[in-house]
Design an enzyme around this catalytic site. Structure first.
Site, PDB file in Angstrom:
ATOM      1  N   ASP A   1      25.984  76.082  92.031  1.00  0.00           N
ATOM      2  CA  ASP A   1      26.719  75.394  90.954  1.00  0.00           C
ATOM      3  C   ASP A   1      27.581  74.259  91.514  1.00  0.00           C
ATOM      4  O   ASP A   1      28.045  74.325  92.653  1.00  0.00           O
ATOM      5  CB  ASP A   1      27.604  76.414  90.215  1.00  0.00           C
ATOM      6  CG  ASP A   1      28.057  75.895  88.861  1.00  0.00           C
ATOM      7  OD1 ASP A   1      27.476  74.909  88.358  1.00  0.00           O
ATOM      8  OD2 ASP A   1      29.008  76.479  88.301  1.00  0.00           O
TER       9      ASP A   1
ATOM     10  N   HIS B   1      21.920  67.001  91.497  1.00  0.00           N
ATOM     11  CA  HIS B   1      20.789  67.935  91.630  1.00  0.00           C
ATOM     12  C   HIS B   1      19.923  67.525  92.820  1.00  0.00           C
ATOM     13  O   HIS B   1      19.496  68.359  93.613  1.00  0.00           O
ATOM     14  CB  HIS B   1      19.951  67.951  90.355  1.00  0.00           C
ATOM     15  CG  HIS B   1      20.723  68.348  89.130  1.00  0.00           C
ATOM     16  ND1 HIS B   1      21.563  69.434  89.109  1.00  0.00           N
ATOM     17  CD2 HIS B   1      20.806  67.785  87.893  1.00  0.00           C
ATOM     18  CE1 HIS B   1      22.117  69.535  87.900  1.00  0.00           C
ATOM     19  NE2 HIS B   1      21.678  68.542  87.152  1.00  0.00           N
TER      20      HIS B   1
ATOM     21  N   LEU C   1      10.615  86.129 104.732  1.00  0.00           N
ATOM     22  CA  LEU C   1      11.610  86.187 103.661  1.00  0.00           C
ATOM     23  C   LEU C   1      10.945  86.006 102.284  1.00  0.00           C
ATOM     24  O   LEU C   1      10.021  85.210 102.132  1.00  0.00           O
ATOM     25  CB  LEU C   1      12.634  85.077 103.901  1.00  0.00           C
ATOM     26  CG  LEU C   1      13.777  84.889 102.916  1.00  0.00           C
ATOM     27  CD1 LEU C   1      15.035  84.506 103.693  1.00  0.00           C
ATOM     28  CD2 LEU C   1      13.469  83.786 101.923  1.00  0.00           C
TER      29      LEU C   1
HETATM   30  C1  IPE Z   1      24.672  78.650  86.068  1.00  0.00           C
HETATM   31  O1  IPE Z   1      25.442  77.512  86.126  1.00  0.00           O
HETATM   32  C2  IPE Z   1      23.213  78.315  86.033  1.00  0.00           C
HETATM   33  C3  IPE Z   1      22.638  77.732  87.240  1.00  0.00           C
HETATM   34  C4  IPE Z   1      23.281  77.490  88.359  1.00  0.00           C
HETATM   35  C5  IPE Z   1      21.254  77.412  87.159  1.00  0.00           C
HETATM   36  P1  IPE Z   1      25.964  76.765  84.828  1.00  0.00           P
HETATM   37  O2  IPE Z   1      26.663  75.549  85.310  1.00  0.00           O
HETATM   38  O3  IPE Z   1      24.872  76.548  83.853  1.00  0.00           O
HETATM   39  O4  IPE Z   1      26.980  77.805  84.205  1.00  0.00           O
HETATM   40  P2  IPE Z   1      28.287  77.601  83.344  1.00  0.00           P
HETATM   41  O5  IPE Z   1      27.934  76.738  82.179  1.00  0.00           O
HETATM   42  O6  IPE Z   1      29.293  76.930  84.225  1.00  0.00           O
HETATM   43  O7  IPE Z   1      28.720  78.972  82.970  1.00  0.00           O
HETATM   44  C1  IPE Z   2      24.192  73.579  88.911  1.00  0.00           C
HETATM   45  O1  IPE Z   2      25.036  72.469  88.852  1.00  0.00           O
HETATM   46  C2  IPE Z   2      22.748  73.223  88.671  1.00  0.00           C
HETATM   47  C3  IPE Z   2      22.212  73.718  87.387  1.00  0.00           C
HETATM   48  C4  IPE Z   2      22.864  74.402  86.498  1.00  0.00           C
HETATM   49  C5  IPE Z   2      20.830  73.403  87.119  1.00  0.00           C
HETATM   50  P1  IPE Z   2      25.632  71.973  87.483  1.00  0.00           P
HETATM   51  O2  IPE Z   2      24.675  70.975  86.905  1.00  0.00           O
HETATM   52  O3  IPE Z   2      25.947  73.110  86.605  1.00  0.00           O
HETATM   53  O4  IPE Z   2      26.930  71.235  87.983  1.00  0.00           O
HETATM   54  P2  IPE Z   2      28.364  71.290  87.291  1.00  0.00           P
HETATM   55  O5  IPE Z   2      28.734  72.731  87.144  1.00  0.00           O
HETATM   56  O6  IPE Z   2      28.240  70.620  85.962  1.00  0.00           O
HETATM   57  O7  IPE Z   2      29.251  70.563  88.231  1.00  0.00           O
HETATM   58 MG    MG Z   3      27.595  74.249  86.422  1.00  0.00          MG
END
Ligand code: IPE
Ligand code: IPE
Ligand code: MG
Length: 240
Positions: free
Chosen positions: A20, A37, A132
């Protein structure tokens, strides 16, 4: 943190990660979220290699949640293409490293057919590997997984009194995956966000302030060190 700082007799068997903070990493650099990403791919490959070097047998990542469809359609489209691109570009090298790649999540009509085909090809390509096991949670939700398990149990006509915890476990997307010992979430968010709900009942949770695109194997080792300092009691009392 280095591998030599760790107790190699107590390496977690299964580590799962919520990758995240990609969007915030990009926004802080005045870049479009999608650049975050893209940058996260390096982190993933580095951490995966670090986990492999540590002797971790199972590594699972949250790549796309059942809730992520709610993002702007441009970002959703990017993530679908990006995940396909990573698969195509990385699966041969992971295959050569003896990594077995698996997917968990709903493979329904929301997911483009081409991506489902890539997932199946990748699973087939790597199914004989003995190193793995790398599991990618895609269009995955912990609640959806439990709902899907319950549906299949009912479809099989099982009577209520025969259902126990093992029944549910056996009907998860991939029942061969052991429950995670350690779950890491990056970016300073202290929540589970619907990841592996059933499986994390007794996992150790570690939250890192580092945004995923800045996370590297050394950060993984730091988390494993913290894991090794924990006392896993499973509701019992510690053996001293
Ligand atoms: C969780 O992160 C999902 C992934 C990392 C794929 P999100 O960014 O979607 O979660 P919230 O919205 O902060 O809970
Ligand atoms: C995690 O990073 C990747 C996915 C959920 C696909 P985010 O896109 O949620 O990044 P933030 O949380 O908005 O910074
Ligand atoms: Mg996120």
């Amino acid at each position: 943190m280095k591998i030599s700082d760790l107790d190699l007799s107590r390496i977690p068997t299964h580590i799962a990660a919520v990758m995240d903070g990609n969007g915030r990493w990009a926004e802080s650099r005045k870049l479009p979220r999608t650049e975050g990403h893209t940058a996260g791919e390096q982190s993933l490959m580095d951490v995966l290699e670090g986990a492999d070097d540590l002797g971790v047998k199972w590594f699972t990542v949250f790549a796309f949640s059942t809730e992520n469809w709610a993002r702007p359609s441009e970002e959703v489209k990017f993530l679908l293409n990006f995940n396909e691109k990573i698969l195509l570009e990385r699966r041969d090298e992971l295959n050569e490293r003896n990594v077995r790649i698996r997917f968990i999540g709903r493979r329904n009509r929301q997911v483009p057919r081409r991506l489902i085909r890539r997932m199946e090809e990748t699973e087939n390509l790597t199914k004989g590997n003995t190193g793995l096991t790398f599991t990618i949670a895609f269009n995955y939700g912990g609640r959806a997984e439990i709902v899907d398990a319950v549906k299949r149990i009912i479809d099989e006509g099982m009577s209520a009194e025969r259902i126990n915890e093992k029944t549910i476990s056996r009907h998860l997307y991939d029942p061969t995956i052991p429950d995670p010992d350690l779950v890491i979430r990056t970016s300073g968010e202290y929540r589970v966000s619907n990841f592996l709900l059933w499986e994390i009942a007794y996992s150790e949770l570690i939250f890192s302030e580092t945004l995923w695109p800045d996370f590297r194997r050394e950060d993984l080792f730091t988390a494993v060190k913290e894991y090794q300092d924990r006392d896993r009691r499973y509701g019992g009392v510690s053996e001293t």
